[in-house]
Motif scaffolding. Sequence first.
Motif, PDB file in Angstrom:
ATOM      1  N   TYR A 164       0.919  -0.983  -0.072  1.00 57.26           N
ATOM      2  CA  TYR A 164       0.007   0.112   0.097  1.00 57.26           C
ATOM      3  C   TYR A 164       1.051   1.196  -0.210  1.00 57.26           C
ATOM      4  N   ARG A 165       0.499   2.355  -0.859  1.00 57.66           N
ATOM      5  CA  ARG A 165       0.874   3.602  -0.674  1.00 57.66           C
ATOM      6  C   ARG A 165      -0.057   4.852  -0.469  1.00 57.66           C
ATOM      7  N   LEU A 166       0.119   5.622   0.288  1.00 55.77           N
ATOM      8  CA  LEU A 166      -0.579   6.785   0.336  1.00 55.77           C
ATOM      9  C   LEU A 166       0.197   8.024   0.330  1.00 55.77           C
ATOM     10  N   GLN A 167      -0.134   8.872  -0.761  1.00 54.24           N
ATOM     11  CA  GLN A 167       0.737  10.072  -0.820  1.00 54.24           C
ATOM     12  C   GLN A 167      -0.069  11.330  -1.037  1.00 54.24           C
ATOM     13  N   LEU A 168       0.225  12.292  -0.353  1.00 50.61           N
ATOM     14  CA  LEU A 168      -0.224  13.525  -0.259  1.00 50.61           C
ATOM     15  C   LEU A 168       0.440  14.674  -0.910  1.00 50.61           C
ATOM     16  N   ASN A 169       0.047  15.204  -1.927  1.00 51.56           N
ATOM     17  CA  ASN A 169       0.908  16.244  -2.828  1.00 51.56           C
ATOM     18  C   ASN A 169       0.491  17.503  -2.198  1.00 51.56           C
ATOM     19  N   ILE A 170       1.420  18.312  -1.206  1.00 48.47           N
ATOM     20  CA  ILE A 170       1.313  19.461  -0.391  1.00 48.47           C
ATOM     21  C   ILE A 170       1.301  20.616  -1.207  1.00 48.47           C
ATOM     22  N   LEU A 171       2.464  20.659  -2.076  1.00 49.30           N
ATOM     23  CA  LEU A 171       2.856  21.820  -2.736  1.00 49.30           C
ATOM     24  C   LEU A 171       3.425  21.452  -4.233  1.00 49.30           C
ATOM     25  N   ASN A 172       3.056  22.306  -5.156  1.00 49.09           N
ATOM     26  CA  ASN A 172       3.399  22.295  -6.377  1.00 49.09           C
ATOM     27  C   ASN A 172       3.317  23.622  -7.223  1.00 49.09           C
ATOM     28  N   ILE A 173       4.775  24.167  -6.878  1.00 48.70           N
ATOM     29  CA  ILE A 173       4.800  25.404  -7.706  1.00 48.70           C
ATOM     30  C   ILE A 173       6.044  25.473  -8.732  1.00 48.70           C
ATOM     31  N   LYS A 174       6.270  26.468  -9.442  1.00 48.77           N
ATOM     32  CA  LYS A 174       7.419  26.494 -10.376  1.00 48.77           C
ATOM     33  C   LYS A 174       8.709  25.595 -10.005  1.00 48.77           C
ATOM     34  N   HIS A 175       9.393  25.914  -9.056  1.00 44.90           N
ATOM     35  CA  HIS A 175      10.654  25.486  -8.665  1.00 44.90           C
ATOM     36  C   HIS A 175      10.440  24.439  -7.253  1.00 44.90           C
ATOM     37  N   TRP A 176       9.360  23.956  -6.998  1.00 45.10           N
ATOM     38  CA  TRP A 176       9.443  23.348  -5.755  1.00 45.10           C
ATOM     39  C   TRP A 176       8.317  22.480  -5.730  1.00 45.10           C
ATOM     40  N   GLU A 177       8.192  20.927  -5.708  1.00 45.79           N
ATOM     41  CA  GLU A 177       7.305  20.143  -5.422  1.00 45.79           C
ATOM     42  C   GLU A 177       7.402  19.497  -4.107  1.00 45.79           C
ATOM     43  N   LEU A 178       6.549  19.367  -3.180  1.00 44.94           N
ATOM     44  CA  LEU A 178       6.720  18.736  -1.872  1.00 44.94           C
ATOM     45  C   LEU A 178       5.423  17.736  -1.593  1.00 44.94           C
ATOM     46  N   TYR A 179       5.888  16.578  -1.008  1.00 43.44           N
ATOM     47  CA  TYR A 179       4.842  15.791  -0.699  1.00 43.44           C
ATOM     48  C   TYR A 179       5.166  14.761   0.547  1.00 43.44           C
ATOM     49  N   TYR A 180       4.128  14.257   1.060  1.00 40.94           N
ATOM     50  CA  TYR A 180       4.338  13.413   2.040  1.00 40.94           C
ATOM     51  C   TYR A 180       3.792  11.714   1.811  1.00 40.94           C
ATOM     52  N   LYS A 181       4.648  10.797   1.888  1.00 37.84           N
ATOM     53  CA  LYS A 181       4.443   9.370   1.370  1.00 37.84           C
ATOM     54  C   LYS A 181       4.397   8.510   2.500  1.00 37.84           C
ATOM     55  N   MET A 182       3.230   7.683   2.660  1.00 38.66           N
ATOM     56  CA  MET A 182       3.321   6.723   3.684  1.00 38.66           C
ATOM     57  C   MET A 182       3.040   5.264   2.991  1.00 38.66           C
ATOM     58  N   ALA A 183       4.034   4.276   2.856  1.00 42.58           N
ATOM     59  CA  ALA A 183       4.190   3.307   2.201  1.00 42.58           C
ATOM     60  C   ALA A 183       4.857   1.985   2.553  1.00 42.58           C
ATOM     61  N   ASN A 184       4.636   0.666   2.496  1.00 40.07           N
ATOM     62  CA  ASN A 184       5.491  -0.120   2.663  1.00 40.07           C
ATOM     63  C   ASN A 184       6.155  -0.866   1.539  1.00 40.07           C
ATOM     64  N   PHE A 185       6.135  -0.283   0.316  1.00 42.49           N
ATOM     65  CA  PHE A 185       7.063  -0.516  -0.648  1.00 42.49           C
ATOM     66  C   PHE A 185       7.343   0.648  -1.602  1.00 42.49           C
ATOM     67  N   ASP A 186       8.322   0.354  -2.453  1.00 38.56           N
ATOM     68  CA  ASP A 186       8.909   1.192  -3.597  1.00 38.56           C
ATOM     69  C   ASP A 186       9.317   0.240  -4.713  1.00 38.56           C
ATOM     70  N   LEU A 187      10.018   1.080  -5.706  1.00 34.12           N
ATOM     71  CA  LEU A 187      10.447  -0.001  -6.765  1.00 34.12           C
ATOM     72  C   LEU A 187      11.667  -0.896  -6.421  1.00 34.12           C
ATOM     73  N   PHE A 188      12.326  -0.283  -5.119  1.00 38.14           N
ATOM     74  CA  PHE A 188      13.429  -1.048  -4.727  1.00 38.14           C
ATOM     75  C   PHE A 188      13.252  -2.013  -3.698  1.00 38.14           C
ATOM     76  N   ARG A 189      11.959  -2.042  -3.048  1.00 36.89           N
ATOM     77  CA  ARG A 189      11.661  -2.891  -2.109  1.00 36.89           C
ATOM     78  C   ARG A 189      10.187  -3.243  -1.899  1.00 36.89           C
ATOM     79  N   ALA A 190       9.823  -4.429  -1.415  1.00 31.99           N
ATOM     80  CA  ALA A 190       8.257  -4.617  -1.233  1.00 31.99           C
ATOM     81  C   ALA A 190       8.310  -5.545   0.027  1.00 31.99           C
ATOM     82  N   ASP A 191       8.029  -4.682   1.202  1.00 29.93           N
ATOM     83  CA  ASP A 191       8.004  -5.422   2.197  1.00 29.93           C
ATOM     84  C   ASP A 191       6.852  -5.684   3.048  1.00 29.93           C
ATOM     85  N   ASN A 192       6.712  -6.425   4.463  1.00 28.88           N
ATOM     86  CA  ASN A 192       5.914  -6.661   5.194  1.00 28.88           C
ATOM     87  C   ASN A 192       4.686  -5.639   5.358  1.00 28.88           C
TER      88      ASN A 192
END
Length: 224
Positions: free
Chosen positions: A145-173
């Motif tokens: 599972y992955r939950l991502q909140l895209n907090i900010l998206n302006i010209k030179h800065w994108e900010l997000y918070y992500k809670m997850a138990n996997f990405d492309l390099f891992r798949a965990d319990n």
Amino acid sequence: MKSLHIGIPLLMLFITLPLAGDDDTTASMGSSYRYEYHRTLGVRNELFFQSDFDVNEFLSMGSGFSTAFHAFPERLYITASVGNLPSFLSYNLTVLIRDFPQYEIREISLFPTIALLSRFVEIELGSSFRWTSYSDNVFSAHILYRLQLNILNIKHWELYYKMANFDLFRADNVTTLYHTLGNRFPINENWMITADFGLHDAGQAAFSSYLTAFFAEIGIRVFL
């Protein structure tokens, strides 16, 4: 595993570069360095290399590998995604190989996921099917599972918070949870700096976790 590390990313590179000249195709390459302090294992360091490209308006592919410094398993992935069916959904399939040469152990994980994408929230769910080879072949399955909140998206800065138990390099319990504060700094249409900071559990008992492992990852991404 070393031959895989060299051969497959180079193959993806040779595929990516010709596609970069197509006006209808988006391709990118990136590299990052991760520093991690783990309550149990101490300091760990790792380098990541990734490339991806759009085959057409529906299909995109990518690959990547990591080079560890004594502590991590060596990792390699290949992924494919189908999107725009409809535009707010993405169907993903990833093959991840983790190699532990000092123990002569190799893990192969296959994880299909489906992601719901919107401007402010992204939700991704799926399953991991893992085969581990050593004295006996061991199979296990896990919920991803992955939950991502895209907090900010302006010209030179994108900010997000992500809670997850996997990405492309891992798949965990299911209880191995990463909390990530991600930053993207687009310099221009071709260059981007990335900076991720986060916590994850360094130990767990049942569904309780001890969030005492810290990591920081700095990288650069080039859009061809």
